[in-house]
Design an enzyme around this catalytic site. Structure first.
Site, mmCIF file in Angstrom:
data_model
loop_
_atom_site.group_PDB
_atom_site.id
_atom_site.type_symbol
_atom_site.label_atom_id
_atom_site.label_comp_id
_atom_site.label_asym_id
_atom_site.label_seq_id
_atom_site.Cartn_x
_atom_site.Cartn_y
_atom_site.Cartn_z
ATOM 1 N N LYS A 146 0.804 -1.227 0.000
ATOM 2 C CA LYS A 146 0.000 0.000 0.000
ATOM 3 C C LYS A 146 0.837 1.277 0.000
ATOM 4 C CE LYS A 146 -1.664 -2.467 3.136
ATOM 5 N NZ LYS A 146 -2.233 -3.143 4.302
ATOM 6 N N VAL A 166 -6.545 -3.543 -0.982
ATOM 7 C CA VAL A 166 -7.762 -3.144 -0.241
ATOM 8 C C VAL A 166 -8.650 -4.373 -0.092
ATOM 9 C CG1 VAL A 166 -9.798 -1.653 -0.198
ATOM 10 C CG2 VAL A 166 -7.686 -0.833 -1.257
ATOM 11 N N GLY A 219 -1.494 -12.935 12.427
ATOM 12 C CA GLY A 219 -0.940 -12.487 11.142
ATOM 13 C C GLY A 219 -1.767 -11.424 10.444
ATOM 14 N N GLU A 225 0.051 -5.264 10.495
ATOM 15 C CA GLU A 225 1.205 -4.897 9.679
ATOM 16 C C GLU A 225 2.483 -5.199 10.453
ATOM 17 O OE1 GLU A 225 0.981 -3.473 6.417
ATOM 18 O OE2 GLU A 225 -1.029 -4.199 6.785
ATOM 19 N N ASP A 249 -3.158 2.648 7.862
ATOM 20 C CA ASP A 249 -3.533 1.611 6.899
ATOM 21 C C ASP A 249 -4.909 1.920 6.277
ATOM 22 O OD1 ASP A 249 -3.090 -1.282 5.858
ATOM 23 O OD2 ASP A 249 -5.081 -1.346 6.771
ATOM 24 N N LYS A 266 -5.900 2.895 2.305
ATOM 25 C CA LYS A 266 -6.949 2.218 1.528
ATOM 26 C C LYS A 266 -7.975 3.219 1.006
ATOM 27 C CE LYS A 266 -6.116 -2.129 3.872
ATOM 28 N NZ LYS A 266 -6.362 -2.889 5.101
ATOM 29 N N GLY A 291 -5.082 -11.171 5.825
ATOM 30 C CA GLY A 291 -4.618 -12.557 5.830
ATOM 31 C C GLY A 291 -3.775 -12.860 4.595
HETATM 32 N N1 HSE Z 1 -2.997 -4.947 8.458
HETATM 33 C C1 HSE Z 1 -4.004 -4.937 7.461
HETATM 34 C C2 HSE Z 1 -5.364 -5.094 8.148
HETATM 35 C C3 HSE Z 1 -3.753 -6.063 6.500
HETATM 36 O O1 HSE Z 1 -5.381 -5.436 9.322
HETATM 37 O O2 HSE Z 1 -6.388 -4.844 7.517
HETATM 38 C C4 HSE Z 1 -4.607 -6.048 5.272
HETATM 39 O O3 HSE Z 1 -4.413 -4.891 4.513
#
Ligand code: HSE
Length: 343
Positions: free
Chosen positions: A125, A152, A207, A210, A221, A225, A316
């Site tokens: 991103k 996204v 997981g 980020e 984040d 997006k 994910g």
């Molecule tokens: N860290 C981001 C989230 C990963 O939690 O949405 C996906 O873009």
């Protein structure tokens, strides 16, 4: 299709696992035969112009932590930019971790791939949030495709929904829960009364977060997006600096309880209307944006079709890898049909 894969973390590895497990189906149903000619991670690169053995590369990565440790194909000191410029391939997949300070090294990787006539698919991103208008122009100038569906909504086809399903419409506003990690944290706090830090640790283990989780928590984040969506779906020429951002660091259990008394849930909402904004909001429980866990939900309001909301898992590795695969198949189909479409 010959592919250079840069970034071999959870997303990159998931993509190669998909290539292995779906090999026969991809060839039979889509005529798609991915040949990964180079893989790069922090330790260096592995290159084989004939196509790397992906099982072997996964094993080297698991055992030695870098693909550059491959005894035959590994090159610890080879520069990724040299690989992108000199190794013959049709496409670059850029799946290195997001950096929103200057977008590097992914920004340079993408630009040099364009200049080398390579199509690019990315889930990163950083370059998109900082330079999407410029990158789009550069891709068009070099007559290559540039796709970033996984940036996204992970595997949820949010960008395709806006572009393909609402084709011809004019999208006038976008509002969405766009970050899986913060939504997971807020859901854990609301439903299980778990403390903020405990919920964050869980999100990291699963997981979703980020590499630098402040990207999630501080709303950056989500802001990335919303920038990507505003460029892609509304034709705006905006970057991260155009977004007003407030994250969820200061949201307390009391805020969540107060919201519940008003039949609302606290959600981190990104919006693109007259302005671009990210902030925690009280969302009515019956709103389509009142999704739980790592779900993302985005409502598009368009001039004639009205409001539509798309909901799905937003984070994910394997989910994001499935979006990258979709983008590669899209490029393959366009190339096979010999059509050139904008973006
Ligand atoms: N860290 C981001 C989230 C990963 O939690 O949405 C996906 O873009």
């Amino acid at each position: 299709m010959r592919i250079i894969l840069v970034g071999y973390g959870v997303v990159g590895q998931s993509l190669t696992r998909l290539f292995i497990s779906r090999k026969a189906e991809l060839a039979k149903n889509y005529g798609f035969r991915p040949r990964v000619v180079a893989v790069a991670d922090r330790g260096g690169v592995a290159v084989n112009p004939k196509g790397l053995d992906l099982e072997r590369i996964l094993q080297v990565k698991a055992e030695k932590h870098t693909v550059a440790a491959d005894t035959v194909y590994g090159h610890p000191n080879m520069r990724v930019l040299d690989v992108i410029e000199s190794v013959e391939a049709e496409a670059l997949v850029e799946a290195s971790p997001t950096n929103v300070k200057d977008g590097e090294p992914a920004l340079s990787h993408i630009k040099s791939a364009f200049k080398a006539g390579k199509h690019v698919v990315t889930s990163n991103k950083g370059p998109l949030a900082l330079a999407l208008p410029v990158l789009t122009e550069l891709a068009e100038h070099n007559k290559v495709y540039f796709r970033f569906s996984g940036s996204v909504g992970a595997g949820t086809p949010i960008l395709e929904f806006a572009k393909k399903c609402l084709y011809g419409e004019r999208i006038v506003s976008i509002r969405g829960v766009l970050n899986g990690t913060t939504n997971y944290i807020l859901t854990e706090m609301a439903e299980k009364h778990v403390a903020f830090n405990e919920a964050l640790e869980k999100a990291k283990k699963l997981g979703y977060a980020e590499a630098d989780p402040s990207m999630d928590i501080d709303g950056i984040d989500t802001a990335c997006k919303i920038v990507i969506l505003a460029n892609w779906a509304m034709g705006k020429k905006v970057t991260l600096k155009d977004v007003q951002i407030k994250g969820i660091r200061n949201v307390t259990i009391k805020d969540i309880e107060d919201a519940a008394k008003n039949n609302c849930l606290v959600k981190l909402v990104g919006s693109a209307n007259g302005k671009l904004e990210v902030k925690p909001e009280n969302v009515p429980k019956e709103s389509p944006l009142a999704v739980s866990g790592t779900l993302n939900a985005v409502t598009f309001t368009s001039e004639f079709a009205g409001e539509q909301t798309i909901i799905g898992r937003g984070a994910g590795g394997v989910e994001t890898a499935s979006a990258i695969l979709r983008d590669l198949l899209d490029i393959k189909q366009k190339l096979a049909a010999k059509v050139w479409l904008e973006i």
